[in-house]
Scaffold this active site. Sequence first.
Site: not given
Length: 282
Positions: A125-126
């Site tokens: 998850h960025c």
Amino acid sequence: MGRPGYITVPILSVLAAIGYVYYTTVFLAIPAWLGLSSATGLANAAVFSALAAACVATYAVAVSRDPGRVPASFVPDVEDAGSPIHEIKRKGGDLRYCQKCSHYKPPRAHHCRACKRCVLRMDHHCIWINNCVGHENYKIFLVFVMYAVIASFYSMVLIIGGAVHLPKDEQPSSDSSRTSIVVCGVLLCPLALALMVLLGWHVYLILHNKTTIEYHEGVRATWLAEKAGNVYHHPYNLGIYENLVSVLGPNMLCWLCPISRNIGNGVRFRTSYDTPLSTSAM
């Protein structure tokens, strides 16, 4: 941390950084070095503008594209001869089932706490895109990082040239331009380095057909295998070329094209235990 699909402070920061670098490069560095009215200056401005536009476009797609949802009808078929392996839980050996989403997890899928759902072939998850990087947007994320690396180093060259050729007079406008160019150069150095490391990391992962999660799981699996006197082999490693094809697509000319997509549905993946395509039934 913002909800997926919403504009967040990190996203605004990325867009602001792109805008600042673009303004400093095109309207300050190039005029100081090459002259914006010269053929060379216009050519460099046009090329850099195209790179900046590509960065913004691919970044927008990476932000907005769904990384891949698990189909509601998905149920693993343990009797399917075409699926020689099934991922199971570390404890108990049961098929992986997400208690939060109330469905089975396909191979390589994981539950994201930020997105509050399972993501197909989840890499990570960025926060910079306020989205997961998964099966559906992994390629566009990679292409964005590649464009960003090229644009960063290109901008550094132009900014260094602009800083060297700035007039050494005492006019306030020259001091302001010099300050902006120096500040932009100082910011670009760690940014370009970080992006280059990120790109190198994902190139390594693609060559081995791994995700970031699978890399860390593989470290533990390798340790456990060596402890038991065995050798761990990543099941999705098909060889360098096939690994590239599985992520970037079968057409080599479109591997770095931002409009082409990856292959497969994200639910089933070829493994090193599968029958080779050349000998399998079509």
